[in-house]
Motif scaffolding. Structure first.
Motif, PDB file in Angstrom:
ATOM      1  N   LEU A   1       4.989  -5.227  -0.695  1.00 16.09           N
ATOM      2  CA  LEU A   1       4.128  -4.144  -0.216  1.00 16.09           C
ATOM      3  C   LEU A   1       4.951  -3.037   0.419  1.00 16.09           C
ATOM      4  O   LEU A   1       6.079  -3.239   0.866  1.00 16.09           O
ATOM      5  N   ALA A   2       4.339  -1.880   0.441  1.00 15.79           N
ATOM      6  CA  ALA A   2       4.825  -0.736   1.208  1.00 15.79           C
ATOM      7  C   ALA A   2       3.621  -0.214   1.977  1.00 15.79           C
ATOM      8  O   ALA A   2       2.582   0.072   1.371  1.00 15.79           O
ATOM      9  N   MET A   3       3.732  -0.119   3.280  1.00 15.82           N
ATOM     10  CA  MET A   3       2.607   0.339   4.103  1.00 15.82           C
ATOM     11  C   MET A   3       3.077   1.433   5.055  1.00 15.82           C
ATOM     12  O   MET A   3       4.008   1.234   5.825  1.00 15.82           O
ATOM     13  N   THR A   4       2.425   2.571   4.976  1.00 16.76           N
ATOM     14  CA  THR A   4       2.683   3.651   5.918  1.00 16.76           C
ATOM     15  C   THR A   4       1.459   3.772   6.814  1.00 16.76           C
ATOM     16  O   THR A   4       0.328   3.788   6.343  1.00 16.76           O
ATOM     17  N   THR A   5       1.716   3.824   8.114  1.00 18.90           N
ATOM     18  CA  THR A   5       0.660   3.679   9.107  1.00 18.90           C
ATOM     19  C   THR A   5       0.821   4.750  10.180  1.00 18.90           C
ATOM     20  O   THR A   5       1.950   5.137  10.501  1.00 18.90           O
ATOM     21  N   THR A   6      -0.290   5.240  10.741  1.00 15.27           N
ATOM     22  CA  THR A   6      -0.171   6.447  11.557  1.00 15.27           C
ATOM     23  C   THR A   6      -1.286   6.601  12.589  1.00 15.27           C
ATOM     24  O   THR A   6      -2.383   6.077  12.406  1.00 15.27           O
TER      25      THR A   6
END
Length: 632
Positions: free
Chosen positions: A456-461
């Motif tokens: 997975l690749a997860m970008t969170t903000t």
């Protein structure tokens, strides 16, 4: 002689990274917590924190890349079976612990996000949103946890009484900026489909850290010291700052019992703990106590639903290898912009140009900048929430169609073009206005591969640094809480252009604001094997940070650490921006000679990357921030 901050940081590390003895009999540390904490790699955490404590050089003069200013040298990592790359050592180790317990990549991502909520509150958390791109060995799915506009939101909500856009910082710190948080609901959905360990198990590291405290890192301390708006929120001020208004020093053990209690409730009943009851009421109240109160309601929180979208995948060739690059579809603009930029550069004479003395050549940078200007023109005109705005020619892939990229590439010449207009993919008729430029900030990225074949690749903000500066607490007597996002400032403040045409990314009730987040997975086109997971924080420059990392590893053959280490560069449609102190004067002059305005600025990426090479996983963590890679 070490300064006070350095002494405090090293003193904290000399005990344990969590500030507790994991084998102690403390009554508030459960047996399960002790079992979890025993498995943590204290040496890896301590080494990373010591690196974070080092004082970076601040010389603005040109230096060789390996000695450039502002970087914390990192070794690169090699793992055999599974790996986690995240923005803080404690979060990385929490994820690695979950993998070692037999957990999946999604299990580890949940644990990492919970710890990041605590130790990296400036970037992401349960009060924000996230995009998770997941591969289960067969299928790539895009889990959309992006925040949504409240039901009472209006296209004019960021205009003043005269109909002019609010000053950006005024909007950010207002209650109007807060979108309905979506990260927890999305992670719960992903866990239901791909989790292997019990949901509650994933919260143990963060709860233990929140109860017992964690050392304030150099980056967190620096950002707290620089942020005046955060001090204006009474809950945040009481938690982050001393009585005199100064931030706690590096190494100070910061406890967050309020967050620990919230996490216990989420561990017990899931996202419902945020959507109904005392926490939901506190979220709404926090938006009402802000200047310019927002329209967020309890009904908005209850009705939030994450979405599962089809990943946006396209073919790409690098170093003679056929690849399949998958990214997040709209409302993210990242996959489209990266696909266009790399696709356009691949069509120029400089497509396979090598690094020169470890740096991109001026000619390559020129072509990259021109490709960027074209991609960002399309981004400004077309990309928005697909539930509200249709794709040009009915298909987002039209922006990546080879014939369309061939046409656009012909606009790139040896000099900077006077204009970089948006195109008409598939002959699309344009009835929209282009979104005006406005700042974007914030965010964190996580890349994970597990021993079960998942990646997975997860970008969170939470969008800006410390989000809306609104901290949620259900009990004033209990220090801490969590920060709310300011995600709605990612919408266009002006709903129409000068000709009265609607802007695609205008505010509308229930709409998800356009994002630059670019979680990316790369596959071998023939075998289907996962080759790479990558992404970065950094506002609109996320697109460039991720594209640089992909091109560096896949075309230039660098390790992921070396690709992340490369100096940053890019254009958002205007000047070429180069990372300050990382390029020689000759490069600046060569770009200026081609007609570019060049700005040398701080470009603080936070990229994380994992790359499969020769049967092993190579890891890279951005030297500009505090992250590490861990695994087996």
């Amino acid at each position: 002689m070490a300064d006070e901050s350095d002494t405090l940081c090293r003193a904290q590390i000399s005990t344990t990274p969590l500030g507790i003895n994991p084998l102690s009999g403390d009554s508030h540390v459960t047996t399960a917590h002790r079992r979890s904490l025993r498995r943590l790699s204290w040496l890896a955490i301590a080494t990373a924190l010591l690196s974070a404590c080092a004082s970076p050089s601040t010389s603005p003069t040109w230096q060789a890349p390996e000695a450039a200013s502002g970087l914390q040298r990192k070794p690169g990592w090699t793992l055999e079976r599974q790996a986690v790359a995240a923005a803080n050592p404690l979060a990385t180790q929490a994820g690695a612990d979950i993998l070692r317990a037999g957990g999946s990549a999604v299990d580890a991502a949940v644990a990492v996000q919970m710890v990041l909520t605590l130790v990296e509150p400036q970037s992401s958390g349960i009060g924000g949103g996230a995009f998770l791109l997941h591969h289960d060995g067969k299928t790539v799915l895009a889990y959309d946890g992006r925040e949504t506009a409240p039901a009472k939101a209006s296209p004019a909500m960021f205009l003043d009484e005269q109909g002019k856009p609010l000053p950006f910082n005024t909007a950010v710190t207002s209650g109007r900026s807060v979108g309905v948080p979506g990260a927890m609901a999305m992670l719960k959905l992903a866990h239901q489909r791909h989790g292997r360990l019990p949901w509650a198990r994933l919260f143990e590291p963060a709860i233990a850290l929140a109860d017992n405290g964690f050392p304030v890192s150099p980056r967190l301390h620096t950002l707290l010291a620089a942020d005046e708006a955060l001090r204006q929120d009474p809950v945040a001020r009481a938690y982050f700052y001393r009585a005199d208004g100064s931030p706690y020093p590096v190494g100070h053990r910061l406890r967050n019992p309020e967050l620990a209690e919230v996490l216990r409730n989420i561990a017990a009943i899931g996202p419902l703990a945020l959507q109904e009851g005392p926490v939901a009421n506190a979220i709404v109240a926090a938006t009402k106590r802000a200047p310019l109160p927002g329209e967020l309601s309890a009904d908005d929180l209850r009705r939030y639903t994450p979405k599962v979208r089809e990943a946006l995948c396209h073919p790409h060739q690098a170093a003679g290898r056929e690849l399949r690059v998958c990214g997040f579809p709209p409302p993210s603009s990242g996959a489209l912009a990266i696909g266009q930029i790399l696709g356009l550069v691949a069509r120029t004479p400089q497509a396979t140009a090598p690094l020169v003395d470890g740096l991109p050549s001026p000619e390559w940078l020129h072509r990259y900048a021109e490709a960027s200007r074209l991609a960002f023109a399309d981004r400004a005109l077309y990309v928005a929430d697909p539930d509200f705005v249709p794709a040009p020619a009915g298909d987002w892939h039209s922006l990546l169609d080879p014939a369309y990229l061939d046409e656009r590439a012909r606009l790139i010449g040896p000099q900077r073009a006077p204009d970089a207009p948006a195109g008409q993919p598939g002959g699309a008729k344009v009835a929209l206005g282009a979104m005006p430029k406005q700042p974007e900030y914030g965010t964190s990225h996580i890349s994970i591969v597990d021993a079960h074949g998942n990646a997975l690749a997860m970008t969170t903000t939470i969008e800006a640094g410390f989000g809306s500066r609104r901290m949620v607490s259900t009990n004033p007597a209990r220090p801490g809480g969590f920060l709310l996002n300011n995600e709605l400032t990612d919408f266009s403040f002006t709903p129409t252009d000068a000709q009265g045409r609607p802007i695609a990314n205008r505010v509308e009730p229930g709409k998800r604001p356009r994002s630059s987040m670019s979680p990316t997975l790369v596959f071998d086109a023939k075998s289907g094997d996962v080759l790479m997971s990558a992404g970065s924080p950094g506002g609109a420059f996320i697109i460039h940070y991720t594209a640089k990392t992909l091109h560096g590893a896949l075309q230039w053959g660098l390790t992921p650490q070396a690709a992340v280490d490369l100096p940053n560069f890019g254009s958002l449609g205007g000047p070429v921006q180069l990372e300050k102190g990382r390029f020689p004067p000759a490069t600046v002059q060569a770009l200026q000679a081609r007609g570019h305005t060049v700005q040398e600025v701080e470009l603080t990426s936070g990229a994380q990357a994992l790359l499969r090479r020769d049967g092993r996983w190579l890891g890279g963590a951005d030297p500009r921030r505090e992250g590490i890679v861990a695994g087996d």
